[in-house]
Design an enzyme around this catalytic site. Structure first.
Site, short mmCIF file in Angstrom:
data_model
loop_
_atom_site.label_atom_id
_atom_site.label_comp_id
_atom_site.label_asym_id
_atom_site.label_seq_id
_atom_site.Cartn_x
_atom_site.Cartn_y
_atom_site.Cartn_z
CG ASN A 1 -2.41 0.71 0.94
OD1 ASN A 1 -2.29 1.46 0.26
ND2 ASN A 1 -3.20 -0.19 1.17
CG HIS B 1 22.39 3.62 12.89
ND1 HIS B 1 23.32 4.03 11.91
CD2 HIS B 1 21.25 3.83 12.44
CE1 HIS B 1 22.67 4.18 11.04
NE2 HIS B 1 21.46 4.14 11.17
N GLY C 1 -0.84 -2.13 8.47
CA GLY C 1 -0.18 -0.63 8.34
C GLY C 1 0.41 -0.14 9.54
CB THR D 1 12.13 -6.84 18.22
OG1 THR D 1 11.29 -7.66 19.19
CG2 THR D 1 11.53 -5.50 18.29
CE LYS D 2 10.46 -12.07 21.11
NZ LYS D 2 10.68 -12.85 22.44
CE LYS E 1 -7.51 -16.36 15.74
NZ LYS E 1 -8.70 -15.74 15.11
#
Length: 186
Positions: A83, A113, A140, A163-164, A181
């Site tokens: 999108n 960084h 989104g 993050t993982k 879920k």
């Protein structure tokens, strides 16, 4: 070892290096070309994306504005859809499977960084590839961080920060994203 060789090896590199800057400038030009195409001209859009990306399936639908860091490190499968306002920072490879949809304002990044202020002052960065399986829907305003692998048949809920790694057949949500879920496989 050059900064580009460091980058390609996943080592800390300087993001102001001339070779790294040249990759980004090439991507900026490719993205500007794509984003300037009449949105009703699918054939011209597809040709521009096939020129910019490393590889694509036959049916690729990307809404403007799209931005990336390299382009050649992006590999998408069949029936890929984004999108509006999606950014893929592909200093390292990004592999996205078949039948994937990405919601508006989403960021997929392979660049990070260092924690060290000295290294940040030296304009250092690192890169880790991102892999996204088949049949993935990313809602989104999501963020996918460097080094993450997302399995097949996954829904990433709107606003999630992944993050993982995420296993197959589940919905993840939140900051940081967690499984909320399990999904059926059909």
């Amino acid at each position: 070892m050059t900064e580009l060789e460091k980058l390609d090896a996943g080592l800390e590199y300087c993001f102001f290096d001339a070779g790294v800057v040249a990759r980004k400038e090439n991507a900026l030009k490719g993205c500007a070309k794509f984003n300037a195409i009449d949105p009703a001209d699918y054939e011209a859009q597809l040709a521009a994306i096939k020129e910019l990306f490393g590889s694509t399936g036959e049916n690729v639908y990307i809404q403007p504005n799209f931005n990336c860091d390299s382009g050649k490190n992006i590999h998408v499968g069949e029936d890929f859809l984004t999108n509006y306002n999606v950014t893929i920072l592909d200093i390292a490879p990004v592999y996205i499977g078949d039948y994937c949809m990405i919601g508006p304002n989403t960021l997929i990044t392979t660049v990070g960084h260092p924690f060290s202020p000295k290294s940040r002052r030296e304009k250092k960065a690192y890169s880790k590839p991102v892999t996204i399986g088949n049949d993935v829907w990313i809602g989104g305003n999501c963020t996918i961080l460097p080094g993450v692998t997302i399995g097949n048949n996954v829904i990433v809920a709107a606003g999630a920060v992944v993050t993982k790694d995420v296993p197959d057949n589940c919905v993840v949500a939140g900051v940081p994203a967690k499984i909320i879920k399990n999904l059926k496989t059909n």
